[in-house]
Design a protein around this motif. Sequence first.
Motif, PDB file in Angstrom:
ATOM      1  N   ASN A 153       3.217  -5.799   7.990  1.00  0.00           N
ATOM      2  CA  ASN A 153       2.264  -6.564   8.782  1.00  0.00           C
ATOM      3  C   ASN A 153       3.007  -7.643   9.577  1.00  0.00           C
ATOM      4  O   ASN A 153       3.901  -8.312   9.059  1.00  0.00           O
ATOM      5  CB  ASN A 153       1.230  -7.209   7.847  1.00  0.00           C
ATOM      6  CG  ASN A 153       0.289  -8.149   8.574  1.00  0.00           C
ATOM      7  OD1 ASN A 153       0.547  -9.338   8.663  1.00  0.00           O
ATOM      8  ND2 ASN A 153      -0.796  -7.606   9.093  1.00  0.00           N
ATOM      9  N   SER A 172      -4.389  -6.786   4.797  1.00  0.00           N
ATOM     10  CA  SER A 172      -4.769  -6.656   3.388  1.00  0.00           C
ATOM     11  C   SER A 172      -3.582  -6.171   2.560  1.00  0.00           C
ATOM     12  O   SER A 172      -3.546  -6.360   1.346  1.00  0.00           O
ATOM     13  CB  SER A 172      -5.946  -5.690   3.234  1.00  0.00           C
ATOM     14  OG  SER A 172      -7.095  -6.229   3.853  1.00  0.00           O
ATOM     15  N   ALA A 173      -2.639  -5.516   3.211  1.00  0.00           N
ATOM     16  CA  ALA A 173      -1.350  -5.177   2.610  1.00  0.00           C
ATOM     17  C   ALA A 173      -0.261  -5.778   3.491  1.00  0.00           C
ATOM     18  O   ALA A 173      -0.378  -5.771   4.723  1.00  0.00           O
ATOM     19  CB  ALA A 173      -1.172  -3.666   2.504  1.00  0.00           C
ATOM     20  N   ALA A 200       0.850  -1.196   0.000  1.00  0.00           N
ATOM     21  CA  ALA A 200       0.000   0.000   0.000  1.00  0.00           C
ATOM     22  C   ALA A 200       0.886   1.246   0.000  1.00  0.00           C
ATOM     23  O   ALA A 200       1.728   1.411   0.889  1.00  0.00           O
ATOM     24  CB  ALA A 200      -0.903   0.001   1.231  1.00  0.00           C
ATOM     25  N   ASP A 258      -5.132   5.377   5.806  1.00  0.00           N
ATOM     26  CA  ASP A 258      -5.614   4.059   5.404  1.00  0.00           C
ATOM     27  C   ASP A 258      -4.475   3.065   5.181  1.00  0.00           C
ATOM     28  O   ASP A 258      -4.687   1.854   5.258  1.00  0.00           O
ATOM     29  CB  ASP A 258      -6.467   4.166   4.137  1.00  0.00           C
ATOM     30  CG  ASP A 258      -7.766   4.919   4.365  1.00  0.00           C
ATOM     31  OD1 ASP A 258      -8.214   4.966   5.519  1.00  0.00           O
ATOM     32  OD2 ASP A 258      -8.325   5.457   3.400  1.00  0.00           O
ATOM     33  N   THR A 287      -4.109   1.070   8.225  1.00  0.00           N
ATOM     34  CA  THR A 287      -5.252   0.169   8.406  1.00  0.00           C
ATOM     35  C   THR A 287      -5.094  -1.084   7.542  1.00  0.00           C
ATOM     36  O   THR A 287      -5.284  -2.207   8.014  1.00  0.00           O
ATOM     37  CB  THR A 287      -6.572   0.880   8.055  1.00  0.00           C
ATOM     38  OG1 THR A 287      -6.712   2.047   8.875  1.00  0.00           O
ATOM     39  CG2 THR A 287      -7.764  -0.037   8.281  1.00  0.00           C
ATOM     40  N   TYR A 288      -4.742  -0.895   6.267  1.00  0.00           N
ATOM     41  CA  TYR A 288      -4.565  -2.034   5.369  1.00  0.00           C
ATOM     42  C   TYR A 288      -3.444  -2.954   5.858  1.00  0.00           C
ATOM     43  O   TYR A 288      -3.556  -4.177   5.781  1.00  0.00           O
ATOM     44  CB  TYR A 288      -4.271  -1.548   3.944  1.00  0.00           C
ATOM     45  CG  TYR A 288      -5.506  -1.149   3.168  1.00  0.00           C
ATOM     46  CD1 TYR A 288      -6.313  -2.114   2.575  1.00  0.00           C
ATOM     47  CD2 TYR A 288      -5.870   0.188   3.018  1.00  0.00           C
ATOM     48  CE1 TYR A 288      -7.452  -1.751   1.854  1.00  0.00           C
ATOM     49  CE2 TYR A 288      -7.011   0.560   2.308  1.00  0.00           C
ATOM     50  CZ  TYR A 288      -7.790  -0.420   1.732  1.00  0.00           C
ATOM     51  OH  TYR A 288      -8.917  -0.058   1.029  1.00  0.00           O
ATOM     52  N   VAL A 310      -3.614   4.453  -1.555  1.00  0.00           N
ATOM     53  CA  VAL A 310      -4.647   4.863  -0.610  1.00  0.00           C
ATOM     54  C   VAL A 310      -4.192   6.122   0.137  1.00  0.00           C
ATOM     55  O   VAL A 310      -3.024   6.514   0.058  1.00  0.00           O
ATOM     56  CB  VAL A 310      -4.968   3.745   0.413  1.00  0.00           C
ATOM     57  CG1 VAL A 310      -5.643   2.574  -0.275  1.00  0.00           C
ATOM     58  CG2 VAL A 310      -3.719   3.286   1.139  1.00  0.00           C
ATOM     59  N   TYR A 357      -4.453  -4.869   9.261  1.00  0.00           N
ATOM     60  CA  TYR A 357      -5.407  -5.956   9.079  1.00  0.00           C
ATOM     61  C   TYR A 357      -4.935  -7.010   8.062  1.00  0.00           C
ATOM     62  O   TYR A 357      -5.647  -7.968   7.791  1.00  0.00           O
ATOM     63  CB  TYR A 357      -6.770  -5.398   8.669  1.00  0.00           C
ATOM     64  CG  TYR A 357      -7.512  -4.771   9.826  1.00  0.00           C
ATOM     65  CD1 TYR A 357      -8.325  -5.542  10.654  1.00  0.00           C
ATOM     66  CD2 TYR A 357      -7.387  -3.416  10.110  1.00  0.00           C
ATOM     67  CE1 TYR A 357      -9.000  -4.974  11.724  1.00  0.00           C
ATOM     68  CE2 TYR A 357      -8.053  -2.843  11.181  1.00  0.00           C
ATOM     69  CZ  TYR A 357      -8.861  -3.626  11.983  1.00  0.00           C
ATOM     70  OH  TYR A 357      -9.520  -3.059  13.045  1.00  0.00           O
TER      71      TYR A 357
END
Length: 211
Positions: free
Chosen positions: A188, A67-68, A7, A58, A61-62, A54, A65
């Motif tokens: 992440n 998603s990235a 991201a 955000d 956030t990605y 994004v 969680y």
Amino acid sequence: MKKVRIALTKGRLEEHAVEIFKSIGADITELEDKGRKLIFKSENEQFNIDFFLVKAPDVTTYVEYGSADIGIVGKDTLMEKNKEFYEVLDLKVGKCRFALAALPDFNLDEGYNRKKIATKYPEVAREFFRTKGLDIEIIKIEGSVELAPIVGLADAIVDIVETGSTLKENGLIIVEEICPISARMIVNKASMKTKKEEIGKIIEEISKVIS
């Protein structure tokens, strides 16, 4: 080779990030010709990456969680967040600083009234004044914070300063610099384990470039 999802923060940091990934040999063809796409594929012998763009808040956030796997975002955004990810690299681009600014007659230690501070970054401002042992009132502003002292909404502001020209044009001065900020790479926590080899290679190659 496992796919790594990255991201990127839209705007100025996006441009810096694209140059960095280009310099390590990632295929950034789709990022340079975006059109209406939301996902930009980068596949070659070295890397298997999906990029997406994004807004700065955000990105965290990605990544948080999952998603990235990786995010590129300014340190200013990270300072407003609880860290549920790893901050792994200072990319040494997008450099600027947080500063306390006000009209020239402002005196932080003068008077008994609690000072009003306007800012887009309440956590940064709160922590700065906490370390000084000062009790202040935070006024959250989403737009141009420079207006707040001029119209009497606040005594001073805490904001990001790059050149200082906007402050100068509006009659404000830097009272104190708070801290330097720049673009950072975040990862992440689970991805660092499940895609250790792929993410490790990206970190290693970018480390060479920025050093």
